[in-house]
Design a protein around this motif. Structure first.
Motif, PDB file in Angstrom:
ATOM      1  N   ARG A 484       0.804  -1.206   0.000  1.00 41.83           N
ATOM      2  CA  ARG A 484       0.000   0.000   0.000  1.00 41.83           C
ATOM      3  C   ARG A 484       0.848   1.273   0.000  1.00 41.83           C
ATOM      4  NH1 ARG A 484      -2.733  -3.312  -1.316  1.00 41.83           N
ATOM      5  NH2 ARG A 484      -4.805  -3.949  -0.695  1.00 41.83           N
TER       6      ARG A 484
ATOM      7  N   SER B  19     -12.762  -3.096  12.897  1.00 37.31           N
ATOM      8  CA  SER B  19     -13.633  -2.128  13.572  1.00 37.31           C
ATOM      9  C   SER B  19     -13.835  -2.508  15.037  1.00 37.31           C
ATOM     10  CB  SER B  19     -14.968  -2.002  12.834  1.00 37.31           C
ATOM     11  OG  SER B  19     -15.598  -3.255  12.747  1.00 37.31           O
ATOM     12  N   GLU B  42     -14.842 -16.507  13.789  1.00 38.12           N
ATOM     13  CA  GLU B  42     -13.981 -16.832  12.656  1.00 38.12           C
ATOM     14  C   GLU B  42     -12.612 -17.336  13.101  1.00 38.12           C
ATOM     15  OE1 GLU B  42     -13.453 -13.498  10.127  1.00 38.12           O
ATOM     16  OE2 GLU B  42     -12.150 -14.569   8.723  1.00 38.12           O
ATOM     17  N   VAL B  85     -22.023 -16.272  17.805  1.00 34.23           N
ATOM     18  CA  VAL B  85     -23.258 -15.866  18.479  1.00 34.23           C
ATOM     19  C   VAL B  85     -24.416 -16.354  17.618  1.00 34.23           C
ATOM     20  CG1 VAL B  85     -24.639 -13.913  19.277  1.00 34.23           C
ATOM     21  CG2 VAL B  85     -22.139 -13.831  19.424  1.00 34.23           C
ATOM     22  N   TYR B 133     -13.962 -14.183   1.602  1.00 35.17           N
ATOM     23  CA  TYR B 133     -14.102 -13.132   2.607  1.00 35.17           C
ATOM     24  C   TYR B 133     -13.394 -13.480   3.905  1.00 35.17           C
ATOM     25  CZ  TYR B 133     -15.759  -9.354   5.461  1.00 35.17           C
ATOM     26  OH  TYR B 133     -15.781  -8.259   6.272  1.00 35.17           O
ATOM     27  N   ASP B 282     -18.084  -2.757   8.433  1.00 33.96           N
ATOM     28  CA  ASP B 282     -18.711  -3.151   7.177  1.00 33.96           C
ATOM     29  C   ASP B 282     -20.216  -3.365   7.287  1.00 33.96           C
ATOM     30  OD1 ASP B 282     -16.211  -3.225   6.052  1.00 33.96           O
ATOM     31  OD2 ASP B 282     -16.535  -5.141   5.037  1.00 33.96           O
TER      32      ASP B 282
HETATM   33  C1  LIG Z   1      -9.760 -10.500   0.554  1.00 35.67           C
HETATM   34  C2  LIG Z   1     -10.084  -9.126   1.050  1.00 35.67           C
HETATM   35  C3  LIG Z   1      -9.216  -8.078   0.795  1.00 35.67           C
HETATM   36  C4  LIG Z   1      -9.491  -6.813   1.251  1.00 35.67           C
HETATM   37  N1  LIG Z   1      -8.583  -5.825   0.986  1.00 35.67           N
HETATM   38  C5  LIG Z   1      -8.862  -4.572   1.414  1.00 35.67           C
HETATM   39  C6  LIG Z   1      -7.950  -3.527   1.183  1.00 35.67           C
HETATM   40  O1  LIG Z   1      -6.901  -3.730   0.585  1.00 35.67           O
HETATM   41  N2  LIG Z   1      -8.216  -2.286   1.627  1.00 35.67           N
HETATM   42  C7  LIG Z   1      -9.379  -2.025   2.283  1.00 35.67           C
HETATM   43  O2  LIG Z   1      -9.594  -0.892   2.657  1.00 35.67           O
HETATM   44  N3  LIG Z   1     -10.266  -3.004   2.533  1.00 35.67           N
HETATM   45  C8  LIG Z   1     -10.044  -4.273   2.118  1.00 35.67           C
HETATM   46  N4  LIG Z   1     -10.949  -5.269   2.354  1.00 35.67           N
HETATM   47  C9  LIG Z   1     -12.158  -4.951   3.110  1.00 35.67           C
HETATM   48  C10 LIG Z   1     -11.851  -4.949   4.603  1.00 35.67           C
HETATM   49  O3  LIG Z   1     -11.129  -6.069   4.921  1.00 35.67           O
HETATM   50  C11 LIG Z   1     -13.110  -4.895   5.411  1.00 35.67           C
HETATM   51  O4  LIG Z   1     -13.743  -3.709   5.100  1.00 35.67           O
HETATM   52  C12 LIG Z   1     -12.842  -4.922   6.882  1.00 35.67           C
HETATM   53  O5  LIG Z   1     -12.087  -6.040   7.246  1.00 35.67           O
HETATM   54  C13 LIG Z   1     -14.126  -4.936   7.650  1.00 35.67           C
HETATM   55  O6  LIG Z   1     -13.857  -4.996   9.008  1.00 35.67           O
HETATM   56  P1  LIG Z   1     -14.979  -5.227  10.069  1.00 35.67           P
HETATM   57  O7  LIG Z   1     -14.330  -5.094  11.382  1.00 35.67           O
HETATM   58  O8  LIG Z   1     -16.133  -4.370   9.782  1.00 35.67           O
HETATM   59  O9  LIG Z   1     -15.501  -6.698   9.864  1.00 35.67           O
HETATM   60  P2  LIG Z   1     -14.745  -8.075   9.735  1.00 35.67           P
HETATM   61  O10 LIG Z   1     -13.307  -7.928   9.589  1.00 35.67           O
HETATM   62  O11 LIG Z   1     -15.460  -8.826   8.688  1.00 35.67           O
HETATM   63  O12 LIG Z   1     -15.025  -8.740  11.117  1.00 35.67           O
HETATM   64  C14 LIG Z   1     -16.257  -9.270  11.431  1.00 35.67           C
HETATM   65  C15 LIG Z   1     -16.077 -10.387  12.401  1.00 35.67           C
HETATM   66  O13 LIG Z   1     -17.322 -10.643  12.990  1.00 35.67           O
HETATM   67  C16 LIG Z   1     -17.407 -11.985  13.306  1.00 35.67           C
HETATM   68  N5  LIG Z   1     -18.794 -12.396  13.330  1.00 35.67           N
HETATM   69  C17 LIG Z   1     -19.751 -12.135  12.434  1.00 35.67           C
HETATM   70  N6  LIG Z   1     -20.912 -12.700  12.824  1.00 35.67           N
HETATM   71  C18 LIG Z   1     -20.645 -13.316  13.993  1.00 35.67           C
HETATM   72  C19 LIG Z   1     -21.424 -14.083  14.900  1.00 35.67           C
HETATM   73  N7  LIG Z   1     -22.703 -14.307  14.662  1.00 35.67           N
HETATM   74  N8  LIG Z   1     -20.838 -14.580  15.979  1.00 35.67           N
HETATM   75  C20 LIG Z   1     -19.543 -14.350  16.245  1.00 35.67           C
HETATM   76  N9  LIG Z   1     -18.779 -13.634  15.436  1.00 35.67           N
HETATM   77  C21 LIG Z   1     -19.321 -13.117  14.314  1.00 35.67           C
HETATM   78  C22 LIG Z   1     -16.647 -12.709  12.245  1.00 35.67           C
HETATM   79  O14 LIG Z   1     -16.011 -13.799  12.873  1.00 35.67           O
HETATM   80  C23 LIG Z   1     -15.635 -11.675  11.762  1.00 35.67           C
HETATM   81  O15 LIG Z   1     -14.364 -12.011  12.217  1.00 35.67           O
HETATM   82  C24 LIG Z   1     -10.688  -6.558   1.936  1.00 35.67           C
HETATM   83  C25 LIG Z   1     -11.568  -7.601   2.186  1.00 35.67           C
HETATM   84  C26 LIG Z   1     -11.280  -8.864   1.750  1.00 35.67           C
HETATM   85  C27 LIG Z   1     -12.232  -9.956   2.035  1.00 35.67           C
END
Ligand SMILES: Cc1cc2nc3c(=O)[nH]c(=O)nc-3n(C[C@H](O)[C@H](O)[C@H](O)COP(=O)(O)OP(=O)(O)OC[C@H]3O[C@@H](n4cnc5c(N)ncnc54)[C@H](O)[C@@H]3O)c2cc1C
Ligand code: SF4
Lengths: 515, 453
Positions: A484, B19, B42, B85, B133, B282
């Motif tokens: 990056r 987040s 996860e 959950v 994902y 997200d």
């Molecule tokens: C392959 C890939 C590459 C990416 N590359 C980039 C990039 O280069 N730059 C960029 O800006 N963004 C990128 N993104 C997007 C970025 O990764 C996401 O926007 C970010 O990780 C979202 O973070 P989050 O904390 O919102 O959710 P997440 O990281 O998705 O975390 C959510 C967590 O909640 C948990 N969860 C959900 N439901 C439950 C439940 N019912 N019980 C218990 N746990 C639960 C899951 O285990 C998961 O670990 C990429 C995404 C992917 C998939």
């Protein structure tokens, strides 16, 4: 793999095989005349008497020869020690010299041919393997599959390489007579350059330099198009070949003391030892140049350059240890431990070595100028211990032998007193830092993974903090591998270089300060 | 708006992504006593989702992708629960879990992330068809691509190209179906999109533009055998990678009184309609998006900023979420991409654009600006690193295009000794606009000049 590369690898392994096999070849025969060639006058009488049973006996390998030689001499020495005749004990180690003069037969008679079939063919083979690497691929990071490699992930191959290197270093430092055949085959080069026969250190220098040159070319292939990486690789190749390898030999040719201008105290821990000072003082203008340039480098050159450019100017652009690490050691760079714990150990160790080196040197200098009245010859014991523990065991055996186990900078990180000194300057008074690019870090971990010094670069990058660490050698690989564009090695204003409470850019609602 | 108070002793965060973790860390910094529990199904520890591709490609192992050492959590008294959950009991403030006993909360933060889209294609559930994902998807991909003769990637976006790159790292032939006229053309202007397209082909990826998937075919054993495009072409393959976007992961919320639309609806303070329940990352949808931002933002950086802001709000007097100028980055195979400010794929008068491309066709720079006021709106760059701080400051104060072009050396973040594009960009700008510019260079003085500093 292309066929030409397979051929290259085959040549390399064939050369390696021959290289190892020749250790078991050759015949060794000690004669009275040969002994006279190597023995000091004061020892000749005793040696002649003690070694008489060996005269004319033909040994078919170096191991048997050395075994017997030591047996006879140890018998004598033990007797003297038992009777406390300390001045009669022969402290000089004649084994390698004796094995050298006594060797005739296959290896001694075919030095040039064997040189070609081992070191040259090996390098050649390696090169034809390396040159086509990544050909036809666009420029970019070449780390595909690296974590699956047995060599690079402490697999069977990696462990084998490590053990092999460790064994070589043990032989080199403590049992050089067993590798007399390797020394013999580098004779032709030594005679060409300095006119004299090769020592084990010359042989080591040849292999060391070849390793840096060949693996340096690998770096060019790997980082093709990345000018920072290519330039600094070219730089270490140049300094190793010219300053570290050729120049000292040329000095010897002109009967000057052996001196490597880029090996700076306290890495060059013998710089202030009495025999070195004597040598330099008795060698006229050139000797004075060595002494003065050495001291100026330590006192002014090192801090000034480090102030402007960080310790990288030395560690990853000039230094020989760094040169090997950056070239031959590059495949193992990710094996360095990134934990906070290892950082703690590193700080304790490397600074202890620095203190040890400084104290030892201070004693030595004072002792020298007081005409040995103060401590007598007890500093010799300090020298011996330092040489054994730090100079040989740490820098050599662990420093290189542990590449496949703990990464390519084990010595530089935990042991090098010069790196510690440079590091203190870099940490507290320098314009160098690695700037992080605002909020762009995605915490992927490439930078930390490929940091050879075990710095958890990501820790800083993801909180928007400049990286100012004593250990950073400025290899620039974190910056190169970052997907990056988050990291930039920079020399700039001291103001704002160290930010303990960085702010990540991007969020206007709150100003997040990271403590 | 509730803040942490005496009655709220237990904060529970579902989701250990960027987040959720950022939020937890920042709450802990402000409040050393409050009980914090993070539940995630996860992986046990926080890892970087963005690095998933590097694990497959062999650049890193899973443990390298963890931004904090495992002892970090205990040391900061962040209690981790590795479980899913299954139900949120809003009335009793209680969470039911798959394996572990229920957990009660006083304050709940939902950081559930996304899930990948599959749309309604025939054959989407066949073995060998998947998106990417989470960590389980990565393991599936590992298994699904063993002995793969050809793979098809559907969808020309960021995940699609990452999957293509992953497969190419293992020398698997890839056909890449993209609906648009050029790669990622719904985001990138045509020049940039075309530049990336060339690079994709340079990597021997069979890029098919304006090609749409019709259905995926079964080999008779529940595995994928081929795909058929809307023009009727059959492409035999053993793996189909779906890179057609992600949606907020809200299945857990569906039967609760928490309001959702595409994502969990939140106000400027990340509060949902239920008192004491917040959502970040997200999975959220803004009721009132910040100016010129979409309703759902699914990137790493926004997730982080949500976490920072919510943590601040829970421990201080609340402030509304207000992101600074937009920024983002990505890497298309070997070409790095960065953007600051707003550069849409097409623009209208009075907006004007300046574009420069390196003769080798792998480096470019675009600046979008207001043709009347000359104010910079945004920049795109490929193969050319730019300094975030520079553009953040400049965009906030409304700097002009001329200012940027004449001081690009300050804006560059390329490695030392890298090729200097400044002069070329300057000349290109002059010949495109007829405006003569003088590069602003700092005067070097004294000793420093001697050392080239
Ligand atoms: C392959 C890939 C590459 C990416 N590359 C980039 C990039 O280069 N730059 C960029 O800006 N963004 C990128 N993104 C997007 C970025 O990764 C996401 O926007 C970010 O990780 C979202 O973070 P989050 O904390 O919102 O959710 P997440 O990281 O998705 O975390 C959510 C967590 O909640 C948990 N969860 C959900 N439901 C439950 C439940 N019912 N019980 C218990 N746990 C639960 C899951 O285990 C998961 O670990 C990429 C995404 C992917 C998939
Ligand atoms: S490599 Fe770059 S993006 Fe990845 S963690 Fe390091 S600084 Fe951040």
């Amino acid at each position: 793999m292309k066929n030409i590369q397979k051929l290259g690898l085959s040549l390399f392994f064939l050369a390696l095989l021959i290289f190892n096999v020749i250790l078991c070849l050759g015949t060794f025969q000690l004669t009275e005349e040969r002994l006279e060639e190597i023995a000091k006058d004061e020892h000749l009488e005793v040696l002649r008497k003690e070694l008489r049973p060996m005269f004319g006996v033909k040994y078919t390998n170096s191991f048997a020869f050395v075994y017997n030689f030591n047996n006879y001499l140890d018998g004598y020495n033990d007797l003297q020690k038992d009777e406390q005749n300390w001045d009669r004990v022969i402290w000089d180690d004649y084994t390698l010299a004796a094995a050298r003069v006594s060797s005739d037969g296959f290896v001694a008679n075919n030095r040039l041919v064997l040189l070609f079939m081992t070191l040259f063919m090996g390098s050649f083979g390696a090169l034809i393997y390396i040159l086509p690497l990544y050909r036809g691929e666009p420029k970019g990071i070449k780390h595909n599959g690296l974590m699956l490699s047995s060599n690079k992930r402490r697999g069977i191959i990696g462990i084998t390489v490590g053990i092999y290197l460790i064994l070589i270093y043990i032989l080199l430092y403590w049992y050089p007579a067993y590798i007399v055949n390797w020394v013999l085959i580098t004779d032709p080069i030594s005679r060409k350059i300095s006119g004299g026969p090769a020592s084990q250190w010359f042989m080591y220098g040849v292999i060391y330099t070849l390793a840096i040159l060949v693996m340096g070319i690998r770096m060019f292939r790997k980082y093709w198009g990345n000018r920072y990486q290519m330039l600094r690789t070219a730089s270490v190749m140049f300094f190793q070949l010219s300053f570290a390898f050729l120049l000292p030999e040329i000095l010897m040719l002109f009967n000057q003391p052996y001196h490597n201008f880029i090996n700076i105290w306290p890495l060059d821990y013998t710089f202030f030892f009495d025999y070195r000072i004597d040598d330099m003082l008795s060698s006229g203008a050139i000797g004075m140049l060595m002494l003065i340039s050495g001291i100026l480098l330590i006192v002014i050159g090192v801090p000034l350059m480090t102030y402007f450019y960080g310790k990288r100017w030395y560690c990853s652009w000039v230094c020989g240890c760094g040169g090997l690490a950056e070239t031959a050691g590059d495949p193992y760079r990710h094996l360095s431990d990134k934990s906070v714990k290892s950082w703690k150990i590193e700080r304790w160790m490397v600074h202890s070595v620095l203190v040890f080196a400084v104290v030892m040197t201070a004693f030595t200098i004072v002792n020298y100028f007081t005409g040995y009245e103060w401590l007598g010859h007890s500093t010799d014991m300090l020298h011996e211990w330092y040489g054994f523990l730090i100079g040989a065991a740490f820098a050599g055996v662990v420093g290189v032998g542990f590449y496949p186990f703990m990464g390519n900078r084990v010595w530089c990180r935990y042991g090098c007193p010069l790196a510690a000194y440079l590091g203190i300057v870099q940490r507290f008074k320098s314009r160098f830092r690695i700037t992080t690019n605002g909020g762009q870090c995605i915490s992927c971990g490439n930078c930390s993974t490929y940091c050879e010094m075990g710095i958890d670069v990501r820790w800083y990058a993801q909180r928007g903090q400049n990286i100012v660490r004593a250990s950073c050698v400025g290899c620039g690989v974190c910056s190169s591998v970052c997907p990056r564009g988050v990291l930039k090695l920079e020399n700039g204003n001291e103001e704002g270089r160290i930010s303990d409470m960085p702010i990540i850019i991007g969020n206007k609602s709150v100003t997040i300060k990271n403590q | 708006m509730a803040q942490i108070n005496q009655n709220q002793k237990h904060i529970v965060i579902i989701g250990n992504g960027i987040s959720g973790i950022t939020c937890a860390r920042h709450i802990r910094k402000q409040d050393s006593d409050i009980r914090i529990t993070i539940i995630s199904g996860e992986t046990e520890h926080f890892y970087s989702r963005t690095a998933l591709m590097y694990i497959y490609m062999g650049h890193m192992k899973y443990h390298h992708t963890k931004p904090y050492e495992d002892h970090f959590w205990g040391k900061n008294r962040l209690n981790l629960v590795h479980d899913w959950v299954t139900e949120i009991d809003i009335d009793n403030k209680k969470l039911n879990l798959e394996q572990s006993p229920p957990i009660e909360y006083d304050l709940l933060v939902l950081a559930l992330g996304s899930k990948y889209n599959t749309f309604g294609w025939e054959g989407k559930d066949l073995k060998g068809v998947q998106g990417l994902y989470n960590y389980q998807d990565l393991e599936d991909m590992e298994a699904n691509t063993r002995n793969c003769q050809r793979a098809v990637i559907v969808g020309g976006g960021l995940i699609g190209i990452e999957m293509a790159e992953m497969l190419r790292s293992r020398h698997i032939p890839v056909t890449f179906l993209v609906r648009e006229k050029e790669f990622w053309n719904n985001i990138l202007p045509e020049d940039e999109a075309r530049l990336v397209g060339r690079h994709i082909r340079e990597h021997h990826i069979d890029l098919r533009l304006e090609t749409v998937l019709d259905k995926i075919i079964d080999d008779g054993n529940g595995k994928v055998k081929a795909v058929i495009t809307q023009s009727g072409e059959v492409i035999p393959c053993q793996f189909v990678g779906l890179g057609v976007g992600v949606s907020p992961n809200i299945s857990l919320i569906q039967d609760t009184p928490i309001e959702v639309d595409r994502g969990i609806l939140v106000d400027e303070y990340f509060a949902t309609n239920i008192e004491g329940v917040y959502a970040i990352g997200d999975c959220v949808q803004y009721r009132n998006p910040p100016p010129s931002r979409p309703k759902v933002e699914q990137v790493w950086y926004t997730g982080r900023m949500h976490g920072e802001t919510l943590a601040y709000n829970l421990t201080h007097k609340p402030v509304p979420y207000q992101p600074g100028p937009w920024f983002n980055s990505a890497k298309f195979l070997d070409i790095e991409y960065q953007t600051y400010g707003v550069v849409p794929c097409v623009w209208k008068h009075p907006l004007d654009s300046f574009y420069w491309e390196h003769p080798e066709g792998k480096i470019c720079f675009r600046a979008l600006y207001d043709g009347n006021s000359r104010q910079l709106k945004g920049v795109n760059s490929m193969g050319f690193r730019l300094r975030h701080e520079y553009f953040d400051v400049l965009l906030k104060r409304g700097g002009t295009i001329e200012e940027v072009i004449s001081s690009l050396h300050e804006a560059s973040f390329d490695q030392e000794f890298a090729e200097d594009h400044h002069q070329h960009i300057l000349h290109a700008f002059e010949s495109q606009t007829g405006i003569k510019l003088y590069p602003i260079k700092k005067k070097r003085k004294g000793l420093l000049a001697l050392f080239g500093l």
